[in-house]
Motif scaffolding. Structure first.
Motif, PDB file in Angstrom:
ATOM      1  N   GLN B  43       0.834  -1.193   0.000  1.00  0.00           N
ATOM      2  CA  GLN B  43       0.000   0.000   0.000  1.00  0.00           C
ATOM      3  C   GLN B  43       0.873   1.248   0.000  1.00  0.00           C
ATOM      4  O   GLN B  43       1.984   1.228   0.524  1.00  0.00           O
ATOM      5  N   VAL B  44       0.364   2.302  -0.612  1.00  0.00           N
ATOM      6  CA  VAL B  44       1.030   3.604  -0.566  1.00  0.00           C
ATOM      7  C   VAL B  44       0.001   4.609  -0.066  1.00  0.00           C
ATOM      8  O   VAL B  44      -1.087   4.709  -0.621  1.00  0.00           O
ATOM      9  N   ARG B  45       0.358   5.339   1.000  1.00  0.00           N
ATOM     10  CA  ARG B  45      -0.560   6.367   1.488  1.00  0.00           C
ATOM     11  C   ARG B  45      -0.335   7.664   0.736  1.00  0.00           C
ATOM     12  O   ARG B  45       0.692   7.853   0.081  1.00  0.00           O
ATOM     13  N   ARG B  46      -1.305   8.560   0.832  1.00  0.00           N
ATOM     14  CA  ARG B  46      -1.195   9.843   0.127  1.00  0.00           C
ATOM     15  C   ARG B  46       0.061  10.595   0.565  1.00  0.00           C
ATOM     16  O   ARG B  46       0.318  10.706   1.757  1.00  0.00           O
ATOM     17  N   GLY B  47       0.835  11.091  -0.405  1.00  0.00           N
ATOM     18  CA  GLY B  47       2.013  11.895  -0.106  1.00  0.00           C
ATOM     19  C   GLY B  47       3.211  11.103   0.404  1.00  0.00           C
ATOM     20  O   GLY B  47       4.260  11.664   0.677  1.00  0.00           O
ATOM     21  N   GLU B  48       3.063   9.780   0.523  1.00  0.00           N
ATOM     22  CA  GLU B  48       4.119   8.962   1.109  1.00  0.00           C
ATOM     23  C   GLU B  48       5.119   8.504   0.033  1.00  0.00           C
ATOM     24  O   GLU B  48       4.819   8.522  -1.156  1.00  0.00           O
ATOM     25  N   THR B  49       6.310   8.101   0.485  1.00  0.00           N
ATOM     26  CA  THR B  49       7.292   7.550  -0.437  1.00  0.00           C
ATOM     27  C   THR B  49       7.541   6.097  -0.098  1.00  0.00           C
ATOM     28  O   THR B  49       7.945   5.784   1.022  1.00  0.00           O
ATOM     29  N   LEU B  50       7.286   5.211  -1.059  1.00  0.00           N
ATOM     30  CA  LEU B  50       7.524   3.789  -0.847  1.00  0.00           C
ATOM     31  C   LEU B  50       8.598   3.338  -1.820  1.00  0.00           C
ATOM     32  O   LEU B  50       8.546   3.650  -3.011  1.00  0.00           O
ATOM     33  N   GLY B  51       9.583   2.602  -1.301  1.00  0.00           N
ATOM     34  CA  GLY B  51      10.617   2.061  -2.178  1.00  0.00           C
ATOM     35  C   GLY B  51      10.357   0.588  -2.443  1.00  0.00           C
ATOM     36  O   GLY B  51       9.980  -0.147  -1.538  1.00  0.00           O
ATOM     37  N   VAL B  52      10.524   0.168  -3.702  1.00  0.00           N
ATOM     38  CA  VAL B  52      10.443  -1.255  -4.024  1.00  0.00           C
ATOM     39  C   VAL B  52      11.833  -1.668  -4.481  1.00  0.00           C
ATOM     40  O   VAL B  52      12.352  -1.118  -5.451  1.00  0.00           O
ATOM     41  N   VAL B  53      12.461  -2.606  -3.753  1.00  0.00           N
ATOM     42  CA  VAL B  53      13.823  -3.017  -4.122  1.00  0.00           C
ATOM     43  C   VAL B  53      13.859  -4.493  -4.466  1.00  0.00           C
ATOM     44  O   VAL B  53      13.000  -5.270  -4.053  1.00  0.00           O
ATOM     45  N   GLY B  54      14.887  -4.864  -5.199  1.00  0.00           N
ATOM     46  CA  GLY B  54      15.084  -6.258  -5.586  1.00  0.00           C
ATOM     47  C   GLY B  54      16.018  -6.325  -6.771  1.00  0.00           C
ATOM     48  O   GLY B  54      16.325  -5.310  -7.390  1.00  0.00           O
ATOM     49  N   GLU B  55      16.480  -7.544  -7.076  1.00  0.00           N
ATOM     50  CA  GLU B  55      17.399  -7.721  -8.194  1.00  0.00           C
ATOM     51  C   GLU B  55      16.691  -7.477  -9.527  1.00  0.00           C
ATOM     52  O   GLU B  55      15.463  -7.448  -9.592  1.00  0.00           O
ATOM     53  N   PRO B 187      -0.117  14.747 -10.884  1.00  0.00           N
ATOM     54  CA  PRO B 187      -0.585  13.407 -10.522  1.00  0.00           C
ATOM     55  C   PRO B 187      -0.594  13.216  -9.013  1.00  0.00           C
ATOM     56  O   PRO B 187       0.157  13.873  -8.285  1.00  0.00           O
ATOM     57  N   LYS B 188      -1.469  12.312  -8.544  1.00  0.00           N
ATOM     58  CA  LYS B 188      -1.493  11.993  -7.113  1.00  0.00           C
ATOM     59  C   LYS B 188      -0.417  10.981  -6.784  1.00  0.00           C
ATOM     60  O   LYS B 188       0.020  10.872  -5.651  1.00  0.00           O
ATOM     61  N   LEU B 189      -0.032  10.175  -7.823  1.00  0.00           N
ATOM     62  CA  LEU B 189       0.992   9.146  -7.612  1.00  0.00           C
ATOM     63  C   LEU B 189       2.028   9.254  -8.719  1.00  0.00           C
ATOM     64  O   LEU B 189       1.684   9.330  -9.901  1.00  0.00           O
ATOM     65  N   LEU B 190       3.293   9.281  -8.297  1.00  0.00           N
ATOM     66  CA  LEU B 190       4.386   9.285  -9.266  1.00  0.00           C
ATOM     67  C   LEU B 190       5.137   7.971  -9.112  1.00  0.00           C
ATOM     68  O   LEU B 190       5.586   7.636  -8.025  1.00  0.00           O
ATOM     69  N   ILE B 191       5.226   7.225 -10.219  1.00  0.00           N
ATOM     70  CA  ILE B 191       5.979   5.972 -10.184  1.00  0.00           C
ATOM     71  C   ILE B 191       7.301   6.223 -10.880  1.00  0.00           C
ATOM     72  O   ILE B 191       7.324   6.626 -12.038  1.00  0.00           O
ATOM     73  N   ALA B 192       8.409   6.019 -10.160  1.00  0.00           N
ATOM     74  CA  ALA B 192       9.720   6.233 -10.754  1.00  0.00           C
ATOM     75  C   ALA B 192      10.422   4.887 -10.857  1.00  0.00           C
ATOM     76  O   ALA B 192      10.764   4.286  -9.842  1.00  0.00           O
ATOM     77  N   ASP B 193      10.579   4.392 -12.086  1.00  0.00           N
ATOM     78  CA  ASP B 193      11.169   3.072 -12.303  1.00  0.00           C
ATOM     79  C   ASP B 193      12.661   3.226 -12.586  1.00  0.00           C
ATOM     80  O   ASP B 193      13.046   3.584 -13.684  1.00  0.00           O
ATOM     81  N   GLU B 194      13.478   2.980 -11.575  1.00  0.00           N
ATOM     82  CA  GLU B 194      14.934   3.116 -11.698  1.00  0.00           C
ATOM     83  C   GLU B 194      15.304   4.466 -12.334  1.00  0.00           C
ATOM     84  O   GLU B 194      15.985   4.508 -13.362  1.00  0.00           O
ATOM     85  N   PRO B 195      14.892   5.589 -11.748  1.00  0.00           N
ATOM     86  CA  PRO B 195      15.063   6.869 -12.435  1.00  0.00           C
ATOM     87  C   PRO B 195      16.509   7.309 -12.569  1.00  0.00           C
ATOM     88  O   PRO B 195      16.815   8.167 -13.384  1.00  0.00           O
ATOM     89  N   THR B 196      17.413   6.712 -11.774  1.00  0.00           N
ATOM     90  CA  THR B 196      18.797   7.199 -11.799  1.00  0.00           C
ATOM     91  C   THR B 196      19.779   6.155 -12.305  1.00  0.00           C
ATOM     92  O   THR B 196      20.973   6.406 -12.368  1.00  0.00           O
ATOM     93  N   THR B 220       2.824  14.930  -4.040  1.00  0.00           N
ATOM     94  CA  THR B 220       2.450  13.689  -4.701  1.00  0.00           C
ATOM     95  C   THR B 220       3.056  12.500  -3.955  1.00  0.00           C
ATOM     96  O   THR B 220       4.082  12.632  -3.282  1.00  0.00           O
ATOM     97  N   ALA B 221       2.374  11.360  -4.030  1.00  0.00           N
ATOM     98  CA  ALA B 221       2.953  10.143  -3.459  1.00  0.00           C
ATOM     99  C   ALA B 221       3.964   9.589  -4.453  1.00  0.00           C
ATOM    100  O   ALA B 221       3.833   9.799  -5.658  1.00  0.00           O
ATOM    101  N   LEU B 222       4.985   8.886  -3.931  1.00  0.00           N
ATOM    102  CA  LEU B 222       6.045   8.397  -4.820  1.00  0.00           C
ATOM    103  C   LEU B 222       6.247   6.910  -4.606  1.00  0.00           C
ATOM    104  O   LEU B 222       6.388   6.441  -3.475  1.00  0.00           O
ATOM    105  N   LEU B 223       6.238   6.169  -5.701  1.00  0.00           N
ATOM    106  CA  LEU B 223       6.592   4.755  -5.671  1.00  0.00           C
ATOM    107  C   LEU B 223       7.921   4.644  -6.391  1.00  0.00           C
ATOM    108  O   LEU B 223       7.988   4.788  -7.607  1.00  0.00           O
ATOM    109  N   LEU B 224       8.996   4.457  -5.613  1.00  0.00           N
ATOM    110  CA  LEU B 224      10.337   4.472  -6.194  1.00  0.00           C
ATOM    111  C   LEU B 224      10.838   3.041  -6.339  1.00  0.00           C
ATOM    112  O   LEU B 224      10.968   2.317  -5.363  1.00  0.00           O
TER     113      LEU B 224
END
Lengths: 368, 365
Positions: B43-55, B187-196, B220-224
């Motif tokens: 889950q991602v709450r409003r304005g929150e930053t969640l990181g998804v990590v893995g190989e 946007p309310k949600l920004l998804i950044a897929d390996e932005p760097t 905005t909420a961020l799914l990094l």
């Protein structure tokens, strides 16, 4: 942009020069010769032949130096009657006449005289040019439109019934030789079904005068519509013959260029923006697929020219292609060299146009 | 985070912006079926930053593309699951309804700035296109908006830059443009897929700083999504660790990075090179990512796990809570194994985790 166009135009000059060398050498290597052709003509006197040979720097049993002089004379750099690089006015011969240059050679618009008819080669070619332009222009427009439409739809609806059908039909047509396809079309649609006329560009029983003559164009201007219909009916079979093979190959090419483009990252970005799929396909995928397609179309214009020789002969189309075929049969050297050169100029020009179109379509090459 | 699983078909509480429940995205290819995402929930709450990590290949990007509904079908198929976004399940939306969500309410930044922008359109036009599609603005107003966005992401001389093509810009600049594009419709949600990932290190820091700043400014909420734990440590509040299409551990960034519970997370952290390690061999997780056509039965990590024991090869561990709902791990070391099996190392001989030691100590009478 202007600079780019000017540079590309200047780059075309050495290409044209090389083409003139090649077409001259090809004719030089062909068996027989103008003199042999003259010997079969009882109406020409030896004095006439010698005068003609001298005008064009031609000698019997030429050495290498004579051959080079022949070429330079044909090109117009060498003054044949004066025997030097200088014109009668004492200035370089390749300059235009009003600047004190000579009058012989292709640079001065003098392509020589046809051995067969005795008429100036240039006027013979210009007389045949409209028919060829009508045929090739129509063929090119239809060919590009159909190939692009079929290819794009096949790529967007990949593996659909339409895509499979296009693939199947493409392979069938791609395998057909042009002359055979022409004859079969004549047999089916001309002879058996009697839907379309089988030869010529106009109906000779109804036309006011032979196609291309001033009288014909006068009648055409007075009453254009039935004349256009007449030409259109005559166009159907030769155009179909000319483009069937090209469309087959090019729709495959467009399909793969489009598929390639559809899988690019920027198409995914466009989808992620939430714009309608139609806009994604046209503005993003097709706009980029257009670049290789433009290059390919430009390259195939030369193919269209060679196809026109066969097609015009099969359909008795009064164009440059059939003139070339007749010239080959008559060993009409000046005519053949003239057609080769003018045809090459057209191909080089069309490639130039394609290059410019490419520069407009792709911002990345504009400033290089 | 509320308890998982929730009642299927019921929206999450209003403070939860994005609720992914038991999501499964499979790819049907010639050699078989790849379960790229296999039962992922977070889950991602409003304005929150969640990181998804893995190989690489663990299903992070596929998860993101599934949320955006950008999976190509075929070969992809969203087999099951719910994606509740701002009060509705986006998996139930039609393609036309999805056009109103995509780009407007959720936007995405991709990994490859070099190829993610259309080379034949000016960057300004590419932003204008998104603005015109979602906001009722004239072209002129949309152009002003594009320039405003380019300024926001720190592009100097924005009006001139907006008329340039992507090839006239560096990789870092292009990624700034991508961020401007993604944020152009608020946007309310920004998804950044390996932005760097595709950028060099100094530019990476600038882009991360930029993402943090604009996120703070726009709310905005961020799914990094990243494989870089350094990026996670600097940027996010909560972390989801994925392995082979599944979530193996979740928690706050401090909990996960300082006290990892799952052997895979522990391995990831141990394989980060540090200053004191000069001259020694780098720690690596043994083995390699499982063949997606033949995922291991039971716990998917067990063939590489130094602590694997009896239940691991046969039983898949549930993503169970560790004390509170937001701290979870899917590992038999932390959950009572079924059928009364004992905590007994079977494959590995490495020193067990502190928790495993404690658990083993409890076993000793």
């Amino acid at each position: 942009m202007t600079q780019y166009i000017v540079r590309r135009t200047i780059q075309a000059v050495p290409v044209l020069f090389l083409i003139s060398v090649v077409s001259f050498v090809l004719m030089l290597q062909a068996p027989g010769g103008p003199a042999a052709q003259f010997n079969q003509n009882p109406h020409i006197s030896t004095a006439q032949i010698n005068k003609w040979l001298q005008d064009w720097c031609l000698v019997r049993q030429p050495t290498l130096a004579d051959t080079i002089r022949e070429y330079l004379g044909w090109l117009g750099v060498w003054n044949c009657s004066g025997g030097s690089f200088l014109s009668a006015h004492g200035l370089p011969n390749f300059l235009p006449p009003f600047l004190g240059g000579g009058t012989n050679g292709v640079v001065h618009g003098d392509f020589g005289y046809s051995i067969e008819t005795g008429r100036p080669v240039l006027s013979m070619i210009l007389e045949r040019l409209p028919a060829t332009i009508i045929l090739m222009g129509t063929a090119f427009l239809l060919w590009a439109t159909i190939a692009i439409l079929a290819g794009v739809i096949a790529a967007v609806k990949r593996y659909s019934f339409f895509d499979q059908s296009v693939t199947f039909v493409s392979y069938v047509f791609y395998s057909l030789p042009t002359f055979w396809l022409g004859l079969i079309l004549i047999f089916i649609f001309g002879v058996t079904l009697r839907w379309f006329p089988v030869q010529g560009i106009v109906n000779v029983r109804q036309a006011a005068a032979p196609f291309g003559t001033p009288a014909y164009w006068a009648a055409f201007a007075a009453n254009p519509l039935p004349n256009i219909w007449d030409i259109a009916a005559h166009l159907v079979l030769p155009v179909a013959t000319l483009i069937a093979v090209s469309i087959a190959g090019d729709s495959r090419f467009v399909r793969s260029a489009m598929l390639d483009s559809l899988h690019q990252d920027y198409v995914r970005t466009a989808r992620a923006k939430g714009i309608p799929e139609r806009q994604v396909i046209l503005r993003h995928a097709f706009r980029n697929a257009l670049l290789p397609i433009l290059t390919n179309l430009a390259l195939e214009i030369a193919f269209l020219f060679s196809g026109a020789i066969v097609t015009e002969t099969v359909f008795s189309w009064p164009g440059m292609g059939r003139l070339y075929y007749e010239g080959v049969n008559a060993r009409d050297y000046f005519l053949l060299m003239g057609i080769l050169l003018i045809g090459s100029v057209l191909v080089v020009f069309m490639n130039l146009v394609a290059d410019i179109a490419y520069a407009i379509a792709d911002p990345r090459i504009r400033y290089n | 985070m509320p308890h998982l699983p929730q009642t299927p078909g019921e929206p999450p509480p209003p403070d939860v912006l994005l609720d992914v429940r038991d999501l499964r995205t499979y790819f049907h290819v010639m050699d078989g079926t790849v379960p790229a995402v296999d039962g992922v929930s977070f889950q991602v709450r409003r304005g929150e930053t969640l990181g998804v990590v893995g190989e690489s290949g663990c299903g992070k990007s596929v998860t993101a593309l599934t949320i955006m509904r950008l999976i190509e079908t075929p070969p992809g198929e969203i087999v099951s699951g719910e994606i509740w976004f701002d009060g509705r399940d986006v998996l139930q939306l039609s393609q036309d309804e999805m056009l109103q969500v995509r780009g407007a309410e959720m936007a995405m930044i991709f990994q490859e700035p070099m190829t993610s922008l259309n080379p034949v359109l000016t960057v300004g036009d590419q932003i204008v296109e998104a603005v015109v599609a979602h906001k009722k603005l004239s072209r002129k107003a949309a152009w002003d908006r594009a320039i405003e966005m380019l300024r926001l992401v720190g592009i100097p001389e924005a009006p001139r830059r907006a008329r340039q093509y992507p090839h006239e810009m560096s990789g870092g600049m292009r990624q700034r443009v991508m961020i401007a594009l993604a944020l152009s419709c608020d946007p309310k949600l920004l998804i950044a897929d390996e932005p760097t990932t595709a950028l060099d290190v100094t530019i990476q820091a600038q882009i991360l700083e930029l993402i943090r700043r604009v996120q703070a400014e726009t709310g905005t909420a961020l799914l990094l999504i990243t494989h870089d734990l350094g990026v996670v440590a600097e940027t996010v509040q909560r972390v989801v660790v994925m392995y082979a299409g599944k979530v193996v551990e979740t928690g706050s960034v401090q909990e996960v990075l300082q006290d990892p519970k799952h052997p895979y997370t522990e391995g990831l952290l141990a394989s980060i090179p540090s200053k004191g390690m000069r001259g020694t061999r780098l720690n690596v997780i043994k083995g390699s990512v499982p063949n997606p056509f033949r995922m291991p039965v039971g716990c998917r990590f067990h063939p590489r796990c130094p602590y694997a024991f009896d239940p691991c090869p046969d039983h898949e561990p549930p993503l169970d809570e560790l004390g509170r709902p937001e701290r979870r791990v899917a590992c038999w070391l932390h959950t009572t194994p079924p059928f009364g099996l004992e905590h007994r190392p079977r494959y590995g001989t490495a020193t067990p985790l502190p928790v495993a030691r404690a658990a083993a100590a409890e076993q000793v009478p």
